[in-house]
Write a protein that holds these residues in place. Structure first.
Motif, PDB file in Angstrom:
ATOM      1  N   TYR A 131       0.861  -1.179   0.000  1.00  0.00           N
ATOM      2  CA  TYR A 131       0.000   0.000   0.000  1.00  0.00           C
ATOM      3  C   TYR A 131       0.899   1.230   0.000  1.00  0.00           C
ATOM      4  CZ  TYR A 131      -3.525   3.447   1.451  1.00  0.00           C
ATOM      5  OH  TYR A 131      -4.350   4.558   1.517  1.00  0.00           O
ATOM      6  N   ASP A 132       0.960   1.871  -1.169  1.00  0.00           N
ATOM      7  CA  ASP A 132       1.712   3.114  -1.293  1.00  0.00           C
ATOM      8  C   ASP A 132       0.726   4.243  -1.007  1.00  0.00           C
ATOM      9  OD1 ASP A 132       3.018   5.427  -2.057  1.00  0.00           O
ATOM     10  OD2 ASP A 132       3.849   4.609  -3.902  1.00  0.00           O
ATOM     11  N   THR A 133       0.857   4.846   0.143  1.00  0.00           N
ATOM     12  CA  THR A 133      -0.105   5.872   0.553  1.00  0.00           C
ATOM     13  C   THR A 133       0.024   7.158  -0.243  1.00  0.00           C
ATOM     14  OG1 THR A 133       1.438   6.586   2.280  1.00  0.00           O
ATOM     15  CG2 THR A 133      -0.230   4.947   2.895  1.00  0.00           C
ATOM     16  N   TYR A 134       1.063   7.254  -1.082  1.00  0.00           N
ATOM     17  CA  TYR A 134       1.255   8.449  -1.909  1.00  0.00           C
ATOM     18  C   TYR A 134       0.588   8.289  -3.278  1.00  0.00           C
ATOM     19  CZ  TYR A 134       4.614   9.676   1.716  1.00  0.00           C
ATOM     20  OH  TYR A 134       5.202   9.965   2.923  1.00  0.00           O
ATOM     21  N   SER A 135       0.863   7.160  -3.945  1.00  0.00           N
ATOM     22  CA  SER A 135       0.225   6.926  -5.256  1.00  0.00           C
ATOM     23  C   SER A 135      -1.134   6.255  -5.101  1.00  0.00           C
ATOM     24  CB  SER A 135       1.120   6.039  -6.129  1.00  0.00           C
ATOM     25  OG  SER A 135       1.065   4.687  -5.707  1.00  0.00           O
ATOM     26  N   HIS A 136      -1.434   5.759  -3.863  1.00  0.00           N
ATOM     27  CA  HIS A 136      -2.697   5.093  -3.522  1.00  0.00           C
ATOM     28  C   HIS A 136      -2.786   3.673  -4.062  1.00  0.00           C
ATOM     29  CE1 HIS A 136      -3.876   9.019  -2.092  1.00  0.00           C
ATOM     30  NE2 HIS A 136      -3.776   9.534  -3.313  1.00  0.00           N
ATOM     31  N   LEU A 137      -1.678   3.118  -4.545  1.00  0.00           N
ATOM     32  CA  LEU A 137      -1.684   1.726  -5.001  1.00  0.00           C
ATOM     33  C   LEU A 137      -1.833   0.792  -3.804  1.00  0.00           C
ATOM     34  CD1 LEU A 137      -1.168  -0.351  -7.344  1.00  0.00           C
ATOM     35  CD2 LEU A 137       1.207  -0.377  -6.549  1.00  0.00           C
ATOM     36  N   LYS A 138      -2.810  -0.094  -3.871  1.00  0.00           N
ATOM     37  CA  LYS A 138      -3.022  -1.078  -2.793  1.00  0.00           C
ATOM     38  C   LYS A 138      -3.341  -2.424  -3.435  1.00  0.00           C
ATOM     39  CE  LYS A 138      -5.420  -1.744   1.630  1.00  0.00           C
ATOM     40  NZ  LYS A 138      -6.248  -2.956   1.460  1.00  0.00           N
TER      41      LYS A 138
END
Length: 568
Positions: free
Chosen positions: A251-258
Motif C-alpha cells: 500500500y503506497d499511501t502516496y500513489s494510492h496503489l493497494k
C-alpha cells in the motif's frame, strides 16, 4: 442469347436446328415477319400460354431483386469507404504534434544503408486538465495548471536498424545534469541554460527535454512521445488491462496503489497508481519505480503480441483511438500512418530481444535526494548510440565479443583483410589492421602499400563475399558507399586521404566499434520483455506513512484493511 425483338433472355427461344452454317434468315437479320409479335412468336415456336407468362413474370421479378441487391451493395461499399475515411480523419484529428527542430541530432545509417530509431518517451506530471487534477491530485490550491509539467518518466526507446532487437533505457527523474538553452515554441517560455534536475527541462517544451537527453547521452533522438496521467489510464483500458505481479502486500499511501501479494490485472486508475508508485517498490526512490515500470511495459508488450489483441477490429480501434487522444508526438510521427509504421517496426522485435535497463547512477555529493550519472552509464549510452544489441539471437545477454560476430553469418575470426595504405602517411595500414585483429578478425589479415595514392577509402570484395565486407565495414564505420565488388577474390581495404587518422572512419555514417556490453548492463537492472514471472519487489523499508506513522508498504496494507484494493 437474347431475342432481337423482345429483349430479355427467357422470353423467347430460337431453334438452332433450323440454322445452317452460312445461311441468313429474317430472324438473324433482325427483320420482323408480317403479322406482328404474335406471328413472330409462332415462327419461333413460342406461345402465350400460362406457363410462358409465369416464366416471364419470374424473370422480371428476379431482375428487380438483382437491381435492389446491386443498389444496396453499392450503398454499402460507399458507406464503408466513407466510414473508413471518417475513421482515418478522426484519428488524425486526435493527434497533437510539435516540431522537433533537429534538437535530437541526426541519425546515422549503418553499412547496409539502414537507420535505427530512437524515441524519447516522456510521462508528464502536469495537471493541465480536470481529469489530470483528479488523477494526480495537488490541484486544490493551484487549480488546473497551464504550461508543461515535469518529465517524471523518461525512457529512450531504441529500435535497431535491422529491427532485430530493441533497448529501453530509463533515466531517473532525480538525475542532475546541465539543461541547455531552450525556448518553448508554444508558450514562449525560455531559459539560457542551468544545472538542475533533468525532468525540469520539459517546462520549456518537449524539444528542450529531447535536447537535454541528447546532450547527456550522445544518443540521437529521432522522435518523442509524451503522455499525461489520463493518457496512461486510456491506454491501459484500451488493451483490456495489464497483468502484473507484486512480491508482497503493498500500500503506497502516496500513489494510492493497494494490492495483495500475487498477480493482478490492472486497468484505468489502478494501472496509473502502479506506474506512479515510487514509495511502494525497491528502496522507495525513483530507481525502484523504473524497475516496476519495466515490468508493466513488458506485460503490455506481451499482451500486444498475444494472439487476438491486434487482430480484433474492436480492440484495434479502441487502442488507436486511445493512443491518438493520449499522445503528443513530434511531427515525424504526426499521422496515423506513421504511428502504425512505428508500431509495425516494434512488433518485428521478439519480446526476448527487447531489453529494459535503467541508467546507472551515483549519489549526488551535494544532495542525498538526487543522483548523477554513474559508472557504466557511458558504456550503456555507447551501446545504444552504436546500434548494438544487449541480447543475442537466443535472448541471452550479449557480450562485446559476440557483437561483432553477429553482424554477419560469417564469424569475424574467419575474415581476413588485406589493408593497403593509400595515404602516404606512415603506419596507417598497420594501425587499421591491428584494430581489426583486436576486434577478432583473422590473424591472416595483412598490410601493404597501395599501388598509387587514393583520395577516398574503398573496400573491395570478391564474388559471394559481400557479407564479409559488410562485417568489416560495420566494425570500421564505413558506409555502403565505400564497398565495391571486384572480379577477384578476397577483401582489400585501401585507406584513402579521406581517412588520415584513427581506426574508425572519421567521416563515418555507420556505427562505431562495439562497446563493452557487460559494462553497459552492470548495475542497470537489465531484463527482457519475455520475463513473465518477474514480480515487482515491494520495499522492505518504511517508505510510506499512514496517519502520521512511518511504516513499510506491507504494514500499511495491513493497517488499511478497510480500504479496497486498487483492482477491486
Amino acid at each position: 442469347m437474347s431475342d432481337p425483338w423482345d429483349g430479355p433472355v427467357g422470353q423467347a427461344t430460337r431453334s438452332r436446328s433450323a440454322r445452317v452454317s452460312g445461311q441468313r434468315t429474317a430472324e438473324s437479320q433482325g427483320v420482323r415477319p408480317p403479322g406482328g409479335r404474335a406471328a413472330a412468336r409462332a415462327v419461333t415456336g413460342n406461345s402465350t400460354g400460362p406457363r410462358s407468362r409465369r416464366r416471364t413474370q419470374a424473370v422480371r421479378s428476379g431482375r428487380r431483386v438483382l437491381k435492389i441487391a446491386a443498389t444496396c451493395l453499392s450503398v454499402l461499399i460507399l458507406a464503408t469507404a466513407g466510414a473508413g475515411w471518417w475513421f482515418y480523419q478522426h484519428l488524425n484529428g486526435n493527434i497533437n504534434s510539435l516540431s522537433l527542430d533537429g534538437k535530437g541530432g541526426t541519425e546515422k545509417a549503418d553499412a547496409f544503408g539502414r537507420t535505427p530509431i530512437n524515441i524519447l518517451v516522456m510521462g508528464s506530471d502536469g495537471r493541465t486538465s480536470a481529469a489530470d487534477c483528479k488523477l494526480g491530485g495537488g490541484c486544490s490550491r493551484t487549480g488546473v495548471q497551464s504550461g508543461n509539467g515535469n518529465a517524471d518518466v523518461e525512457m529512450v526507446v531504441h529500435i535497431s536498424a535491422d529491427r532485430s532487437n530493441a533497448t529501453v533505457m530509463s533515466i531517473p527523474r532525480d538525475t542532475m545534469t546541465n539543461i541547455p538553452a531552450c525556448k518553448d515554441s508554444e508558450s514562449g517560455q525560455s531559459t539560457a541554460g542551468y544545472y538542475g534536475q533533468i525532468n525540469s527541462a520539459l517546462q520549456y517544451g518537449p524539444t528542450c527535454q529531447v535536447s537535454t537527453v541528447h546532450q547527456l547521452t550522445g544518443i540521437t533522438i529521432d522522435h518523442f512521445v509524451e503522455l499525461d496521467f489520463s493518457g496512461v489510464v486510456k491506454m491501459s483500458d484500451a488493451v483490456g488491462g495489464v497483468s502484473v505481479c507484486v512480491s508482497d502486500n503493498v500500500y503506497d499511501t502516496y500513489s494510492h496503489l493497494k494490492l495483495s501479494k500475487g498477480t493482478h490485472t490492472l486497468k484505468g486508475e489502478a494501472a496509473l497508481e502502479f506506474v506512479r508508485s515510487r514509495h511502494g517498490f525497491g528502496d522507495g526512490s525513483d530507481l525502484g519505480r523504473t524497475v516496476s515500470q519495466h515490468i508493466f511495459l513488458s506485460a503490455m508488450i506481451r499482451k500486444f503480441k498475444s494472439a487476438g489483441t491486434l487482430t480484433n477490429p474492436t480492440a484495434v480501434y479502441d487502442l488507436a483511438d486511445a493512443a491518438t487522444k493520449a499522445l503528443t508526438v513530434d511531427d515525424g510521427l504526426g499521422s496515423v500512418g506513421k504511428l502504425i509504421g512505428l508500431a509495425a517496426d516494434l512488433n518485428k522485435v521478439p519480446a526476448k530481444r527487447i531489453t529494459f535497463t535503467t541508467m546507472q547512477t551515483s549519489p549526488d555529493p551535494g544532495n542525498s535526494n538526487r543522483v548523477v550519472v554513474g559508472a557504466g552509464a557511458k558504456a550503456l549510452f555507447a551501446t545504444i548510440a552504436g546500434d548494438q544489441s544487449l541480447t543475442t539471437g537466443s535472448g541471452k545477454k550479449s557480450s562485446a565479443a559476440s557483437a561483432t560476430a553477429t553482424a554477419s553469418a560469417v564469424p569475424a575470426s574467419r575474415i581476413a583483410v588485406t589493408v593497403e595504405n593509400g595515404t602516404g602517411i606512415t603506419g596507417r595500414a598497420s594501425a587499421v589492421a591491428t584494430a581489426l585483429t583486436d576486434q577478432g578478425f583473422s590473424s591472416a589479415t595483412t598490410t601493404a602499400n597501395a599501388p598509387s595514392s587514393a583520395a577516398t577509402t574503398t573496400l573491395t570484395y570478391g564474388t559471394g563475399q559481400r557479407a564479409e565486407a559488410q562485417t568489416v565495414a560495420k566494425t570500421l564505420g564505413l558506409s555502403s558507399a565505400h564497398l565495391e565488388q571486384s572480379t577477384g577474390t578476397g577483401l582489400t581495404l585501401v585507406i584513402g586521404a579521406d581517412w588520415p587518422s584513427g581506426t574508425t572512419y572519421s567521416g563515418s555514417t555507420a556505427s562505431p566499434a562495439p562497446a563493452d556490453t557487460k559494462a553497459a548492463t552492470s548495475n542497470a537492472n537489465a531484463s527482457t520483455a519475455d520475463e513473465s514471472k518477474t514480480c515487482a519487489e515491494v520495499s522492505p523499508y518504511r517508505t510510506v506513512s499512514l496517519d502520521g506513522v512511518a511504516m513499510t508498504p506491507a504494514q500499511a496494507y495491513a493497517a488499511a484493511s478497510g480500504k479496497p484494493d486498487s483492482d477491486e
